[in-house]
Write a protein that holds these residues in place. Structure first.
Motif, PDB file in Angstrom:
ATOM      1  N   GLU A  76       0.791  -0.994  -0.278  1.00 40.60           N
ATOM      2  CA  GLU A  76      -0.141   0.267   0.228  1.00 40.60           C
ATOM      3  C   GLU A  76       0.806   1.327   0.253  1.00 40.60           C
ATOM      4  O   GLU A  76       1.038   1.697  -0.338  1.00 40.60           O
ATOM      5  CB  GLU A  76      -0.787   0.284   0.796  1.00 40.60           C
ATOM      6  CG  GLU A  76      -1.473   1.284   1.256  1.00 40.60           C
ATOM      7  CD  GLU A  76      -2.839   1.000   0.863  1.00 40.60           C
ATOM      8  OE1 GLU A  76      -3.146   2.196   0.281  1.00 40.60           O
ATOM      9  OE2 GLU A  76      -3.153   0.332  -0.330  1.00 40.60           O
ATOM     10  N   LEU A  77       1.578   1.355   0.994  1.00 38.68           N
ATOM     11  CA  LEU A  77       3.445   3.114   1.121  1.00 38.68           C
ATOM     12  C   LEU A  77       3.845   2.358  -0.322  1.00 38.68           C
ATOM     13  O   LEU A  77       4.434   3.411   0.092  1.00 38.68           O
ATOM     14  CB  LEU A  77       3.156   2.803   2.546  1.00 38.68           C
ATOM     15  CG  LEU A  77       1.388   2.812   3.428  1.00 38.68           C
ATOM     16  CD1 LEU A  77       2.148   3.397   4.809  1.00 38.68           C
ATOM     17  CD2 LEU A  77       0.665   4.045   2.824  1.00 38.68           C
ATOM     18  N   GLY A  78       4.896   0.825  -0.120  1.00 42.89           N
ATOM     19  CA  GLY A  78       5.454   1.322  -0.794  1.00 42.89           C
ATOM     20  C   GLY A  78       6.636   1.711   0.192  1.00 42.89           C
ATOM     21  O   GLY A  78       7.792   1.879  -0.649  1.00 42.89           O
ATOM     22  N   THR A  79       6.958   1.435   1.499  1.00 44.91           N
ATOM     23  CA  THR A  79       8.150   1.581   2.344  1.00 44.91           C
ATOM     24  C   THR A  79       8.124   0.223   3.578  1.00 44.91           C
ATOM     25  O   THR A  79       7.646  -0.153   3.749  1.00 44.91           O
ATOM     26  CB  THR A  79       7.763   2.551   3.101  1.00 44.91           C
ATOM     27  OG1 THR A  79       7.050   2.601   4.037  1.00 44.91           O
ATOM     28  CG2 THR A  79       7.886   4.088   2.377  1.00 44.91           C
ATOM     29  N   LEU A  80       9.763   0.310   3.888  1.00 42.96           N
ATOM     30  CA  LEU A  80       9.879  -0.331   4.805  1.00 42.96           C
ATOM     31  C   LEU A  80      10.191   0.040   6.071  1.00 42.96           C
ATOM     32  O   LEU A  80      11.639   0.758   5.983  1.00 42.96           O
ATOM     33  CB  LEU A  80      11.303  -1.134   4.245  1.00 42.96           C
ATOM     34  CG  LEU A  80      11.506  -2.376   4.288  1.00 42.96           C
ATOM     35  CD1 LEU A  80      10.531  -3.769   5.222  1.00 42.96           C
ATOM     36  CD2 LEU A  80      12.668  -3.260   4.437  1.00 42.96           C
ATOM     37  N   PRO A 128       8.802   2.503  -5.866  1.00 44.40           N
ATOM     38  CA  PRO A 128       7.775   0.869  -5.450  1.00 44.40           C
ATOM     39  C   PRO A 128       6.868   0.454  -6.755  1.00 44.40           C
ATOM     40  O   PRO A 128       7.369  -0.952  -6.454  1.00 44.40           O
ATOM     41  CB  PRO A 128       6.421   1.727  -4.536  1.00 44.40           C
ATOM     42  CG  PRO A 128       7.405   2.917  -3.275  1.00 44.40           C
ATOM     43  CD  PRO A 128       8.280   3.796  -5.549  1.00 44.40           C
ATOM     44  N   HIS A 129       7.231   1.361  -8.286  1.00 43.50           N
ATOM     45  CA  HIS A 129       6.546   0.241  -8.506  1.00 43.50           C
ATOM     46  C   HIS A 129       7.577  -0.619  -9.567  1.00 43.50           C
ATOM     47  O   HIS A 129       6.778  -1.873 -10.104  1.00 43.50           O
ATOM     48  CB  HIS A 129       5.677   1.750  -9.933  1.00 43.50           C
ATOM     49  CG  HIS A 129       5.188   0.721 -10.843  1.00 43.50           C
ATOM     50  ND1 HIS A 129       4.108  -0.429 -11.022  1.00 43.50           N
ATOM     51  CD2 HIS A 129       5.755   1.496 -11.361  1.00 43.50           C
ATOM     52  CE1 HIS A 129       4.179  -0.330 -11.870  1.00 43.50           C
ATOM     53  NE2 HIS A 129       4.423  -0.081 -13.037  1.00 43.50           N
ATOM     54  N   ALA A 130       8.669   0.251  -9.636  1.00 39.63           N
ATOM     55  CA  ALA A 130       9.751  -0.478 -10.284  1.00 39.63           C
ATOM     56  C   ALA A 130      10.220  -1.449  -9.973  1.00 39.63           C
ATOM     57  O   ALA A 130      10.939  -2.367  -9.412  1.00 39.63           O
ATOM     58  CB  ALA A 130      11.146   0.838 -10.793  1.00 39.63           C
ATOM     59  N   LEU A 131      10.479  -1.554  -8.364  1.00 38.25           N
ATOM     60  CA  LEU A 131      10.677  -2.390  -7.699  1.00 38.25           C
ATOM     61  C   LEU A 131       9.877  -3.480  -7.662  1.00 38.25           C
ATOM     62  O   LEU A 131      10.393  -4.945  -7.543  1.00 38.25           O
ATOM     63  CB  LEU A 131      10.815  -1.770  -5.909  1.00 38.25           C
ATOM     64  CG  LEU A 131      12.103  -0.665  -5.592  1.00 38.25           C
ATOM     65  CD1 LEU A 131      11.955  -0.722  -4.296  1.00 38.25           C
ATOM     66  CD2 LEU A 131      13.186  -1.860  -5.338  1.00 38.25           C
TER      67      LEU A 131
END
Length: 530
Positions: A126-130, A291-294
């Motif tokens: 959802e947020l694209g973070t760790l 995040p999308h590319a990851l």
């Protein structure tokens, strides 16, 4: 055991003294297999696949051929080996040394087959973070590892008001060798693994979260590998770590090793339990990716899994977590996040290839480094016979391929542009204009930051230095400031070349933006929204 007793273990002829707490002993990851309870005979000779002449792919590896080749990334293990039935542990991957909750890294998850558990995955999606280090363990120990990660996060300076933590824990089932129902992993084991995390070479095989795992009917475990992209394609590094615990028809560098050994899924000769299982894959890179590319990068990891002979069977939980260390994400911006220049879509192909190759080799290393293990109820997983593997690979002509076949092209020289000259000019300008707004930037901090190259398809490239974006080919730079307030600023400047070949900053322009509406304030961390 008496509390506080000191044990002395001889490893390679050198005494190692360890102060152990009361209770059954926990064998450290460095302990030789022959010294473990339940194992007999001489320690098995194990090797990484490149030491056997098995060279995977065309890209070069990093210094350690490990996920720790990505700058800042560390790995730690806590191996739990007690009595005749406890064979489990924890492995953690730490993206950077700072406060990960306050300085998050971009991340993504991808699920190949969802017969498994990956705690924290929905918030990453959802947020694209760790928010926390990544922990790997066995299926029934996810809760204990989550508690350890949460305690680690809450104890970080600056997190005194934090009331919600997205702990990320992956798992595979090690119940064939381990008394998994005993739930022997504790939060303290996770904290110990974090404390042991280090850069450099990574212990592989039957250690940490790989202590009790199986792979292709043999002993599996932890494995890692890395790849370096040529500098004219970005110069980035991709590192992969796997917790292998799955089945299929083992293929090594294209050779049908599983069939030659007569031990593979659906084989008439195989009497071992079915090949269902799981594989956790962690992908790290210093390439600046969204995040999308990851997520796109994470998808390629399962292609590497497929190269080894996996078909992601019905009972397999195959998950990939990918993150980038190129930039950090903070939550103190009220309205606008600072823009970050990321790798262009057309420049992703080398990163895709690096991920596939590193994943494939990481699986081989997990198999080849694993030692035979006898565990609960007398169950035993034999280490794959390396002499047979080498003989089969030699017979099929897949040894030393990089020595015999063309590899990735290497540029004859470095790029014509010296990015350090642009960095020096920018720092000199900041030091000379302390009274101006741009002069408030800490030049000492910039001196310690690398020039990260972007858009490698451009002849002279594009770079980031902290919040600055530098385009050498156009002799320009830009930077955003004041992102927390209602009127952010955009500075744009030019470089000029001096007669001696050095550079200096020329004209600098300021553009002020006005945000029409902003929220009342940040959410209270102690009562997160649901």
């Amino acid at each position: 055991m008496v509390a506080g007793i000191v044990w002395v273990v001889l490893l390679s002829g050198s005494p190692v003294v360890a102060q152990l707490p009361s209770g059954p002993p926990v064998v450290a990851q460095q302990t030789a297999p022959a010294a473990r309870t339940g194992e007999v005979g001489q320690a098995e000779k194990r090797a990484r696949c490149r030491e056997l002449g098995i060279q995977v792919g065309i890209l070069p590896t990093g210094q350690w051929n490990a996920i720790t080749d990505v700058p800042g990334v560390k790995v730690g293990h806590q191996t739990i080996w007690r009595g005749d039935s406890i064979r489990t542990g924890v492995t953690v991957i730490v993206p950077h040394d700072g406060n990960l909750y306050r300085e998050k890294v971009p991340a993504a998850v991808y699920c190949g087959n969802a017969f498994g558990k990956l705690a924290g995955s929905t918030q990453i999606a959802e947020l694209g973070t760790l928010d926390t280090p990544i922990a790997l363990t066995n299926t029934l120990s996810i809760a204990a590892c989550m508690q350890g990660l949460i305690r680690h996060t809450l104890a970080q300076p600056g997190n005194e008001t934090v009331g919600s933590v997205n702990a990320v824990v992956g798992e595979t089932y090690d119940g064939y060798l381990n008394d998994i129902r005993g739930m022997h992993v504790t939060p303290e084991d996770t904290l110990s693994a974090i404390a042991a995390a280090a850069s450099g070479p990574v212990a592989e095989g039957s250690v940490g979260a790989g202590t009790g795992t199986s792979c292709f009917g043999f002993k599996g475990g932890i494995g890692t590998s890395s790849r370096r992209i040529p500098h004219d394609l970005g110069g980035y590094t991709v590192g992969v770590l796997v917790q292998s615990n799955y089945g299929g028809v083992l293929t090594v560098n294209g050779a049908p090793v599983g069939r030659e050994l007569g031990d593979f899924s659906m084989s008439e000769y195989t009497t071992a339990p079915g090949g269902d299982g799981s594989c956790m894959i962690v992908v790290a890179t210093n390439a600046p990716l969204s995040p999308h590319a990851l997520e796109r990068l994470a998808k390629r990891a399962v292609l590497g899994l497929g190269r080894t002979g996996s078909v992601m069977q019905n009972g397999s939980g195959d998950y990939v977590i990918a993150f980038s260390t190129a930039y950090r994400i903070t939550d103190h911006h009220r309205v606008l996040d600072p823009p970050v220049a990321t790798v262009a879509r057309r420049a992703m192909n080398p990163l895709f290839l690096a991920t596939v190759e590193a994943t494939e080799e990481a699986v081989y290393n997990s198999l080849f480094q694993a030692t035979s293990v006898t565990g609960t109820d007398g169950h035993r997983r034999q280490a794959i016979p390396l002499d047979r593997v080498v003989e089969i690979c030699r017979r099929y002509g897949v040894l030393n391929l990089q020595d015999r076949l063309p590899g990735v092209r290497q540029p004859a020289s470095s790029p014509a542009v010296d990015p350090e000259k642009f960095k020096a000019a920018l720092i000199a300008y900041i030091d000379a204009h302390r009274g101006g707004f741009i002069g408030r930037r800490d030049s000492e901090d910039l001196k310690n930051k690398p020039m990260v190259r972007l858009v490698p398809s451009e002849p002279e490239g594009k770079y980031t230095l902290g919040e600055f974006t530098i385009v050498p080919g156009k002799m320009r730079f830009s930077a955003w400031y004041g992102m927390r307030g209602p009127e952010p600023y955009l500075y744009e400047g030019t470089f000029t070349r001096l007669p001696d070949g050095s550079l200096q900053v020329g004209e600098v322009n300021l553009t002020r933006f006005h945000v029409l509406r902003q929220p009342e304030g940040p959410a209270n961390e102690s009562q997160p929204s649901r």
